[in-house]
Enzyme design. Structure first.
Site, PDB file in Angstrom:
ATOM      1  N   HIS A  64       2.609   6.732  -4.581  1.00  0.00           N
ATOM      2  CA  HIS A  64       3.852   6.023  -4.903  1.00  0.00           C
ATOM      3  C   HIS A  64       4.678   5.626  -3.692  1.00  0.00           C
ATOM      4  CE1 HIS A  64       5.578  10.059  -4.293  1.00  0.00           C
ATOM      5  NE2 HIS A  64       6.700   9.421  -4.026  1.00  0.00           N
TER       6      HIS A  64
HETATM    7  C1  UD1 Z   1      11.774   7.857  -4.975  1.00  0.00           C
HETATM    8  C2  UD1 Z   1      12.145   8.412  -3.609  1.00  0.00           C
HETATM    9  C3  UD1 Z   1      10.925   9.092  -2.999  1.00  0.00           C
HETATM   10  C4  UD1 Z   1      10.349  10.130  -3.946  1.00  0.00           C
HETATM   11  C5  UD1 Z   1      10.087   9.498  -5.301  1.00  0.00           C
HETATM   12  C6  UD1 Z   1       9.648  10.559  -6.258  1.00  0.00           C
HETATM   13  C7  UD1 Z   1      13.840   7.107  -2.378  1.00  0.00           C
HETATM   14  C8  UD1 Z   1      14.069   6.189  -1.265  1.00  0.00           C
HETATM   15  N1  UD1 Z   1      12.544   7.353  -2.682  1.00  0.00           N
HETATM   16  O1  UD1 Z   1      10.789   6.871  -4.764  1.00  0.00           O
HETATM   17  O2  UD1 Z   1      11.311   9.750  -1.801  1.00  0.00           O
HETATM   18  O3  UD1 Z   1       9.140  10.600  -3.400  1.00  0.00           O
HETATM   19  O4  UD1 Z   1      11.294   8.897  -5.795  1.00  0.00           O
HETATM   20  O5  UD1 Z   1       8.905  10.030  -7.316  1.00  0.00           O
HETATM   21  O6  UD1 Z   1      14.759   7.622  -2.951  1.00  0.00           O
HETATM   22  N2  UD1 Z   1      10.814   2.934 -11.744  1.00  0.00           N
HETATM   23  C9  UD1 Z   1      10.636   2.833 -13.089  1.00  0.00           C
HETATM   24  N3  UD1 Z   1      11.107   3.851 -13.885  1.00  0.00           N
HETATM   25  C10 UD1 Z   1      11.753   4.928 -13.378  1.00  0.00           C
HETATM   26  C11 UD1 Z   1      11.938   5.005 -11.993  1.00  0.00           C
HETATM   27  C12 UD1 Z   1      11.461   4.011 -11.179  1.00  0.00           C
HETATM   28  O7  UD1 Z   1      10.059   1.877 -13.585  1.00  0.00           O
HETATM   29  O8  UD1 Z   1      12.152   5.818 -14.160  1.00  0.00           O
HETATM   30  C13 UD1 Z   1      10.269   1.855 -10.889  1.00  0.00           C
HETATM   31  C14 UD1 Z   1      11.278   0.742 -10.623  1.00  0.00           C
HETATM   32  O9  UD1 Z   1      10.589  -0.464 -10.585  1.00  0.00           O
HETATM   33  C15 UD1 Z   1      11.779   1.076  -9.229  1.00  0.00           C
HETATM   34  C16 UD1 Z   1      10.550   1.712  -8.586  1.00  0.00           C
HETATM   35  O10 UD1 Z   1       9.903   2.416  -9.625  1.00  0.00           O
HETATM   36  O11 UD1 Z   1      12.230  -0.046  -8.528  1.00  0.00           O
HETATM   37  C17 UD1 Z   1      10.888   2.652  -7.465  1.00  0.00           C
HETATM   38  O12 UD1 Z   1      11.795   3.664  -7.900  1.00  0.00           O
HETATM   39  P1  UD1 Z   1      12.776   4.344  -6.825  1.00  0.00           P
HETATM   40  O13 UD1 Z   1      13.480   5.477  -7.449  1.00  0.00           O
HETATM   41  O14 UD1 Z   1      13.601   3.317  -6.145  1.00  0.00           O
HETATM   42  O15 UD1 Z   1      11.791   4.875  -5.723  1.00  0.00           O
HETATM   43  P2  UD1 Z   1      10.494   5.796  -5.863  1.00  0.00           P
HETATM   44  O16 UD1 Z   1       9.336   5.021  -5.361  1.00  0.00           O
HETATM   45  O17 UD1 Z   1      10.422   6.384  -7.213  1.00  0.00           O
HETATM   46  N1  UDP Z   2       4.482  15.243 -10.762  1.00  0.00           N
HETATM   47  C1  UDP Z   2       4.499  15.313 -12.155  1.00  0.00           C
HETATM   48  N2  UDP Z   2       3.869  14.312 -12.859  1.00  0.00           N
HETATM   49  C2  UDP Z   2       3.229  13.275 -12.247  1.00  0.00           C
HETATM   50  C3  UDP Z   2       3.211  13.239 -10.841  1.00  0.00           C
HETATM   51  C4  UDP Z   2       3.861  14.230 -10.123  1.00  0.00           C
HETATM   52  O1  UDP Z   2       5.054  16.230 -12.729  1.00  0.00           O
HETATM   53  O2  UDP Z   2       2.692  12.405 -12.956  1.00  0.00           O
HETATM   54  C5  UDP Z   2       5.159  16.302 -10.027  1.00  0.00           C
HETATM   55  C6  UDP Z   2       4.312  16.988  -8.982  1.00  0.00           C
HETATM   56  O3  UDP Z   2       3.561  18.037  -9.555  1.00  0.00           O
HETATM   57  C7  UDP Z   2       5.366  17.469  -7.993  1.00  0.00           C
HETATM   58  C8  UDP Z   2       6.417  16.397  -8.052  1.00  0.00           C
HETATM   59  O4  UDP Z   2       6.201  15.699  -9.280  1.00  0.00           O
HETATM   60  O5  UDP Z   2       5.932  18.685  -8.420  1.00  0.00           O
HETATM   61  C9  UDP Z   2       6.255  15.474  -6.901  1.00  0.00           C
HETATM   62  O6  UDP Z   2       7.011  14.338  -7.107  1.00  0.00           O
HETATM   63  P1  UDP Z   2       6.662  12.941  -6.436  1.00  0.00           P
HETATM   64  O7  UDP Z   2       5.247  12.900  -6.031  1.00  0.00           O
HETATM   65  O8  UDP Z   2       7.160  11.911  -7.370  1.00  0.00           O
HETATM   66  O9  UDP Z   2       7.650  12.920  -5.179  1.00  0.00           O
HETATM   67  P2  UDP Z   2       7.584  13.551  -3.698  1.00  0.00           P
HETATM   68  O10 UDP Z   2       7.249  14.984  -3.800  1.00  0.00           O
HETATM   69  O11 UDP Z   2       6.600  12.753  -2.915  1.00  0.00           O
HETATM   70  O12 UDP Z   2       8.957  13.298  -3.175  1.00  0.00           O
END
Ligand code: UD1
Ligand code: UDP
Length: 378
Positions: free
Chosen positions: A206
């Protein structure tokens, strides 16, 4: 003592699940939980509150998805106004997301002491939004809860006074210990998907550096399609990655080659991780969980903040520059053998939450919000 905890993204719900439970047992602390709404789909947010028993947020800001600047700015505005009304004594932020940065910045400017869980991690790659968020948050924080000795060293090198740094361990390890049994009892995902323990590869992707780079995303899809010739490949897909794949017409190719799922809840994720032959990920949390369950991990990035696992051989980097680089790492014959002698206690032995709560309960060390005297720095 009123503590305002700020969460907004998936990994923060998991971390807060264990910390919040302990905060609410304290006779000294009163927690207010704020959900920024950064993640909002049921399978990115509600599922964690439901299955992990997290208290419903006291405030839901409903910010949603926007560009980096707009998302952070809207959170900052909403959090500031909440803090002005609630006047918390301390603010607790987690990790490195935009919700973390907004919470820390709003609090620091209102002179409310900030405690940062997962302080001191560095990738040394400032193109990552998370790296900016971590650095700024650490330097706004009064108390920095570091998960590892490497994180402590980073903070010391950046001039953070030693008295502000608390080496507590990693709350994700506490969560893994707390929820592992529940996952075994409740998750049926392996049988639902017809997966045999030890015979599949689990993948999550992601990070912006992968989803926003078509060449890297293409390399990942091609590599996974090749690995699928050797073993089942299961991909719980982050919505960001689903959209990115669809934009460059690769979603159908991935779905044809491997088992693509919507994001799964934490208990199903634990089951999938525990029984995988190998894990490929660009997630920070998943890299560590692979180690907690002693499953070899290939990290689809150029660098990682969790360097201890590279040193121990439980993790190896495979920058997604070509399909061969990823495939060779995932199918390497020595992958399973490499980290066998790893010491267990890298992440605080499951005591991180207790140490954090103990530190929040005491009065010392909190009087000077974000205080850095010149003589501390030089
Ligand atoms: C964010 C965090 C990242 C973390 C990740 C965990 C920042 C800069 N990044 O990244 O550090 O590892 O969360 O998963 O804060 N979206 C949906 N539904 C949702 C949420 C997001 O469709 O419920 C889609 C939207 O198109 C959005 C994109 O995902 O624009 C990215 O979501 P965003 O929260 O901005 O960043 P993550 O990639 O999730
Ligand atoms: N995770 C989850 N379901 C998923 C993918 C990840 O519960 O489909 C959990 C995973 O086990 C871990 C956390 O989400 O505990 C990690 O989150 P993510 O990878 O979104 O973010 P990061 O750790 O890179 O910030």
């Amino acid at each position: 003592m009123n503590v305002m905890s700020i969460v907004g993204a998936r990994p923060q719900f998991i971390k807060a699940a264990v910390v919040s439970r302990a905060l609410r047992r304290s006779s000294v602390l009163h927690e207010t939980l704020v959900h920024t709404g950064q993640h909002y789909d049921d399978n990115m947010s509600a599922v964690f509150f439901d299955e992990l028993g997290i208290a419903a947020p006291d405030h839901h800001l409903g910010i949603g998805s926007h560009s980096q600047g707009v998302q952070t700015a809207r959170m900052l505005e909403a959090i500031e106004s909440l803090m002005v009304k609630a006047q918390p004594d301390r603010v607790l932020v987690y990790g490195d997301t935009n919700s973390t940065l907004a919470g820390a910045l709003a609090a620091a400017k209102l002179h409310i002491p900030v405690a940062h869980v997962e302080a001191g991690l560095r990738s040394f790659n400032r193109r990552m939004p998370e790296e900016i968020n971590r650095i700024v948050t650490d330097h706004l924080s009064t108390i920095l809860f570091a998960p590892t000795t490497t994180a402590v060293e980073h903070l010391r090198c950046e001039g953070v006074p030693g008295s502000a740094i608390k080496l507590v361990g990693d709350v994700m390890y506490d969560a893994a210990l707390y929820y592992a049994e529940r996952a075994t009892a409740k998750s049926a995902i392996l049988s639902i998907l017809g997966l045999k323990p030890g015979e599949y590869c689990l993948v999550t992707v992601h990070r912006a550096e992968n989803t926003d780079a078509p060449d890297r995303l293409r390399a990942i899809v091609e590599a996974l399609a090749e690995v699928a010739g050797e073993m089942r490949v299961v991909v719980p897909l982050h919505p960001r990655t689903r959209q990115a794949l669809a934009r460059i017409d690769l979603l159908a190719k991935l779905e044809a080659a491997v088992t693509v799922l919507d994001p799964v809840g934490y208990l199903d994720m634990i089951s999938l991780e525990k029984h995988a032959q190998v894990i490929a990920t660009d997630s920070g949390g998943v890299q560590k969980e692979a180690f907690f369950y002693r499953v070899p991990c290939v990290t689809l990035r150029d660098e990682t903040e969790w360097v201890e696992l590279l040193d121990l051989g439980w993790n190896r980097l495979a920058p997604p520059s070509s399909p061969a680089c990823i495939r060779n790492a995932l199918l390497a014959p020595d992958l399973r053998a490499r980290g066998r002698q790893a010491p267990v206690d890298l992440y605080g032995g499951g005591e991180a939450v207790a140490r954090i709560v103990a530190c929040l309960e005491v009065a010392e060390g909190w009087s000077r919000p974000s205080g850095r005297r010149r003589e501390d720095l030089f």
